[in-house]
Design a protein around this motif. Structure first.
Motif, short mmCIF file in Angstrom:
data_model
loop_
_atom_site.label_atom_id
_atom_site.label_comp_id
_atom_site.label_asym_id
_atom_site.label_seq_id
_atom_site.Cartn_x
_atom_site.Cartn_y
_atom_site.Cartn_z
N GLN B 68 12.28 -26.58 32.74
CA GLN B 68 11.41 -27.57 31.82
C GLN B 68 12.38 -28.79 31.76
N PHE B 69 12.01 -29.99 32.51
CA PHE B 69 12.56 -31.20 32.03
C PHE B 69 12.29 -31.44 31.07
N SER B 70 13.23 -32.57 30.92
CA SER B 70 13.29 -34.01 29.90
C SER B 70 11.75 -34.43 29.30
N ASP B 71 10.88 -34.39 30.80
CA ASP B 71 9.19 -34.97 30.58
C ASP B 71 8.22 -33.46 30.15
N TYR B 72 9.25 -32.61 30.04
CA TYR B 72 7.91 -31.10 29.22
C TYR B 72 7.60 -31.03 30.70
N HIS B 73 7.35 -31.31 31.58
CA HIS B 73 6.86 -30.38 32.93
C HIS B 73 7.92 -29.79 33.47
N SER B 74 6.86 -28.89 34.09
CA SER B 74 8.26 -27.60 34.44
C SER B 74 8.09 -27.29 36.06
#
Lengths: 114, 113
Positions: B68-74
């Motif tokens: 999961q990335f800092s922008d919350y996408h995975s």
């Protein structure tokens, strides 16, 4: 461990007839309970949920479900089925903690006869 | 209202290839879940992330990884694909502060030939 059983693999009802889909769960405490519907090739849509409080919950599309702790059941009902209700229905259970997975039952396939 | 976005919607790969599935949660949702639904099967939990950390792990093969990335996408990365990986892959998102209901995306249908 959590588990969900749906005793009926497939149910066929006539349009306009009432419907009840059965769901039993196994969990050590009061779980979060859900019913999802999935049309062929489509995603999962949440019909209704039970977290706490009133044991009879109302959902979308005229569905309702009743939580019975003594029977570990969460049966889904609809008083009058429409042809568009034909789909796969999944009962699911989740823990009362954040970021926890949902465990799905095997599903009940509903066919509606015109 | 905004929903969970998954891309691509359909993906065809050959055996031993790799695939990357993407999931964009509902705005302000900080928890992401991945599920796999084989033909005629109920969805099975693979893995989940909360605030970019793995929060739970299910029956995810070692050939698969996710983050999961800092922008919350995975993203779900799948390597050495096998025929048995053909399935519908769902992403769901929720808010960690509650009420914990998961909103599912439309799914990515992966076909391995």
């Amino acid at each position: 461990a959590q588990s969900v059983t749906q005793p009926d693999i497939h149910i066929t009802v006539s349009e306009g007839a009432s419907l009840e889909l059965r769901c039993n769960y196994s969990y050590g405490a009061t779980p979060y309970l859900f019913w999802y519907v999935q049309s062929p090739g489509q995603g999962l849509q949440l019909l209704l949920k039970y977290f706490s409080g009133d044991t009879l919950v109302q959902g979308i599309k005229g569905f309702e479900a009743e939580f019975k702790r003594s029977q570990s059941s969460f049966n889904l009902r609809k008083p009058s089925v429409h042809w568009s209700d034909a789909a796969e229905y999944y009962c699911a259970v989740g823990k009362k903690t954040s970021y926890d997975k949902v465990i799905f039952g095997p599903g009940t396939s509903l066919s509606v006869i015109p | 209202a905004a929903g969970v976005i998954q891309s691509p919607r359909h993906l065809i790969k050959e055996k031993r290839e790799t695939a990357t599935l993407k999931c964009y949660p509902i705005p302000r949702h900080d928890t992401v879940y991945w599920y796999q639904q084989g033909p005629g099967q109920d969805p099975q939990f693979l893995i989940s992330f909360y605030e970019k950390m793995q929060s739970d792990k299910g029956s995810i093969p070692d050939r698969f990884s996710a983050q999961q990335f800092s922008d919350y996408h995975s993203e779900l990365n799948m390597s050495s694909l096998e025929l048995g990986d053909s399935a519908l892959y769902f992403c769901a998102s929720s808010i960690s502060r509650g009420p914990y209901e998961q909103y599912f995306g439309p799914g990515t249908r992966l076909t391995v030939t």
